[in-house]
Scaffold this motif. Structure first.
Motif, PDB file in Angstrom:
ATOM      1  N   UNK A  58       0.976  -1.287  -0.162  1.00  0.00           N
ATOM      2  CA  UNK A  58      -0.003  -0.006   0.036  1.00  0.00           C
ATOM      3  C   UNK A  58       0.853   1.124  -0.057  1.00  0.00           C
ATOM      4  N   UNK A  59       1.876   0.973   0.665  1.00  0.00           N
ATOM      5  CA  UNK A  59       2.857   2.322   0.916  1.00  0.00           C
ATOM      6  C   UNK A  59       4.217   2.353  -0.192  1.00  0.00           C
ATOM      7  N   UNK A  60       4.402   1.351  -0.783  1.00  0.00           N
ATOM      8  CA  UNK A  60       5.519   1.259  -1.716  1.00  0.00           C
ATOM      9  C   UNK A  60       5.611   1.944  -3.068  1.00  0.00           C
ATOM     10  N   UNK A  61       6.367   2.623  -3.346  1.00  0.00           N
ATOM     11  CA  UNK A  61       6.509   3.255  -4.714  1.00  0.00           C
ATOM     12  C   UNK A  61       6.982   2.288  -5.638  1.00  0.00           C
ATOM     13  N   UNK A  62       6.003   1.539  -6.374  1.00  0.00           N
ATOM     14  CA  UNK A  62       6.402   0.722  -7.384  1.00  0.00           C
ATOM     15  C   UNK A  62       5.483   0.987  -8.572  1.00  0.00           C
ATOM     16  N   UNK A  63       6.155   0.516  -9.886  1.00  0.00           N
ATOM     17  CA  UNK A  63       5.112   0.817 -11.335  1.00  0.00           C
ATOM     18  C   UNK A  63       3.774   0.026 -10.878  1.00  0.00           C
ATOM     19  N   UNK A  64       2.826   0.763 -10.977  1.00  0.00           N
ATOM     20  CA  UNK A  64       1.411  -0.165 -10.713  1.00  0.00           C
ATOM     21  C   UNK A  64       1.342  -0.907 -11.838  1.00  0.00           C
ATOM     22  N   UNK A  65       1.929  -1.017 -13.098  1.00  0.00           N
ATOM     23  CA  UNK A  65       1.587  -1.612 -14.263  1.00  0.00           C
ATOM     24  C   UNK A  65       2.229  -2.987 -13.926  1.00  0.00           C
ATOM     25  N   UNK A  66       3.350  -3.143 -13.085  1.00  0.00           N
ATOM     26  CA  UNK A  66       3.918  -4.369 -12.779  1.00  0.00           C
ATOM     27  C   UNK A  66       3.363  -5.321 -11.534  1.00  0.00           C
ATOM     28  N   UNK A  67       2.625  -4.287 -10.705  1.00  0.00           N
ATOM     29  CA  UNK A  67       2.067  -5.314  -9.647  1.00  0.00           C
ATOM     30  C   UNK A  67       0.920  -5.850 -10.131  1.00  0.00           C
ATOM     31  N   UNK A  68       0.753  -7.076  -9.834  1.00  0.00           N
ATOM     32  CA  UNK A  68      -0.459  -7.902 -10.207  1.00  0.00           C
ATOM     33  C   UNK A  68      -0.973  -8.825  -8.997  1.00  0.00           C
ATOM     34  N   UNK A  69      -2.225  -8.615  -8.691  1.00  0.00           N
ATOM     35  CA  UNK A  69      -3.066  -9.496  -7.812  1.00  0.00           C
ATOM     36  C   UNK A  69      -3.926 -10.382  -8.432  1.00  0.00           C
ATOM     37  N   UNK A  70      -3.755 -11.665  -8.328  1.00  0.00           N
ATOM     38  CA  UNK A  70      -4.708 -12.484  -8.841  1.00  0.00           C
ATOM     39  C   UNK A  70      -6.029 -12.812  -8.166  1.00  0.00           C
ATOM     40  N   UNK A  71      -6.638 -11.623  -8.154  1.00  0.00           N
ATOM     41  CA  UNK A  71      -7.833 -11.759  -7.358  1.00  0.00           C
ATOM     42  C   UNK A  71      -9.387 -12.018  -8.247  1.00  0.00           C
ATOM     43  N   UNK A  72      -9.052 -12.002  -9.562  1.00  0.00           N
ATOM     44  CA  UNK A  72     -10.407 -11.958 -10.317  1.00  0.00           C
ATOM     45  C   UNK A  72     -11.102 -13.253  -9.908  1.00  0.00           C
ATOM     46  N   UNK A  73     -12.554 -13.258  -9.667  1.00  0.00           N
ATOM     47  CA  UNK A  73     -13.360 -14.313  -9.778  1.00  0.00           C
ATOM     48  C   UNK A  73     -13.118 -14.994  -8.142  1.00  0.00           C
ATOM     49  N   UNK A  74     -12.504 -14.409  -7.342  1.00  0.00           N
ATOM     50  CA  UNK A  74     -12.313 -14.788  -5.789  1.00  0.00           C
ATOM     51  C   UNK A  74     -13.646 -14.560  -5.341  1.00  0.00           C
ATOM     52  N   UNK A  75     -14.229 -15.241  -4.422  1.00  0.00           N
ATOM     53  CA  UNK A  75     -15.310 -14.963  -3.519  1.00  0.00           C
ATOM     54  C   UNK A  75     -14.874 -14.822  -2.313  1.00  0.00           C
ATOM     55  N   UNK A  76     -14.549 -13.715  -1.904  1.00  0.00           N
ATOM     56  CA  UNK A  76     -13.938 -13.156  -0.708  1.00  0.00           C
ATOM     57  C   UNK A  76     -14.676 -13.255   0.692  1.00  0.00           C
ATOM     58  N   UNK A  77     -14.290 -13.919   1.704  1.00  0.00           N
ATOM     59  CA  UNK A  77     -14.935 -13.773   2.842  1.00  0.00           C
ATOM     60  C   UNK A  77     -14.516 -12.732   3.739  1.00  0.00           C
ATOM     61  N   UNK A  78     -15.628 -12.011   4.132  1.00  0.00           N
ATOM     62  CA  UNK A  78     -15.326 -10.569   4.838  1.00  0.00           C
ATOM     63  C   UNK A  78     -15.247 -11.033   6.358  1.00  0.00           C
ATOM     64  N   UNK A  79     -14.148 -10.681   7.083  1.00  0.00           N
ATOM     65  CA  UNK A  79     -13.901 -10.978   8.626  1.00  0.00           C
ATOM     66  C   UNK A  79     -14.454  -9.635   9.306  1.00  0.00           C
ATOM     67  N   UNK A  80     -15.333 -10.215  10.222  1.00  0.00           N
ATOM     68  CA  UNK A  80     -15.828  -9.242  10.884  1.00  0.00           C
ATOM     69  C   UNK A  80     -15.049  -8.341  12.001  1.00  0.00           C
TER      70      UNK A  80
END
Length: 142
Positions: A58-80
């Motif tokens: 969240x705070x690192x200065x990195x080229x955004x086009x190079x950072x990838x998170x494979x979150x597509x299709x994930x049904x996340x569970x929200x923690x209360x």
């Protein structure tokens, strides 16, 4: 686990993923040194687990086009939330997305598929091999 999946998908290519996390460290608590972050600027691709599992991103200065998170299709569970303690960290609470998806084969399969898609985009010369390796992953999961 995401480093394992990247390694398996890239098997047979000359591309070797590098895991930054030192042995014995937790990705939710660890932060790389400024020198390591600076070195990431030359990486072809920076793969994150997602769900804010690596808070330093969240705070690192990195080229955004190079950072990838494979979150597509994930049904996340929200923690209360809820305060508790374990280990030496003292009391704390967990809120937001539950990042521990690797215990659910369907969620992991979505993550691996998303990762394979990005790797194919990033390294089109290896697209056929990546598809073959993804198929082998799915076969092992059956």
């Amino acid at each position: 686990p995401i480093d394992y999946f990247a390694d398996r998908l890239l098997s047979g290519t000359s591309i070797k993923p590098t895991l930054l996390l030192p042995s014995g460290e937790s990705p939710s608590d660890w932060s790389p040194s400024p020198a390591v972050i600076a070195g990431l600027a030359s990486a072809d691709l920076i793969i994150s687990h997602g769900a804010d599992f690596e808070p330093w991103l969240k705070t690192a200065t990195l080229p955004k086009r190079k950072v990838f998170s494979p979150e597509a299709g994930i049904q996340w569970i929200e923690l209360a939330g809820g305060t508790h303690s374990h280990g030496s960290g003292g009391e704390h609470s967990h809120v937001g997305k539950d990042p521990y998806i690797w215990s659910d084969p369907l969620q992991v399969s979505s993550q691996v598929s998303s990762l394979a898609g990005r790797l194919s985009f990033q390294f089109p010369q290896h697209k056929e091999l990546l598809e073959k390796n993804l198929g082998e992953y799915y076969t092992r999961c059956e």
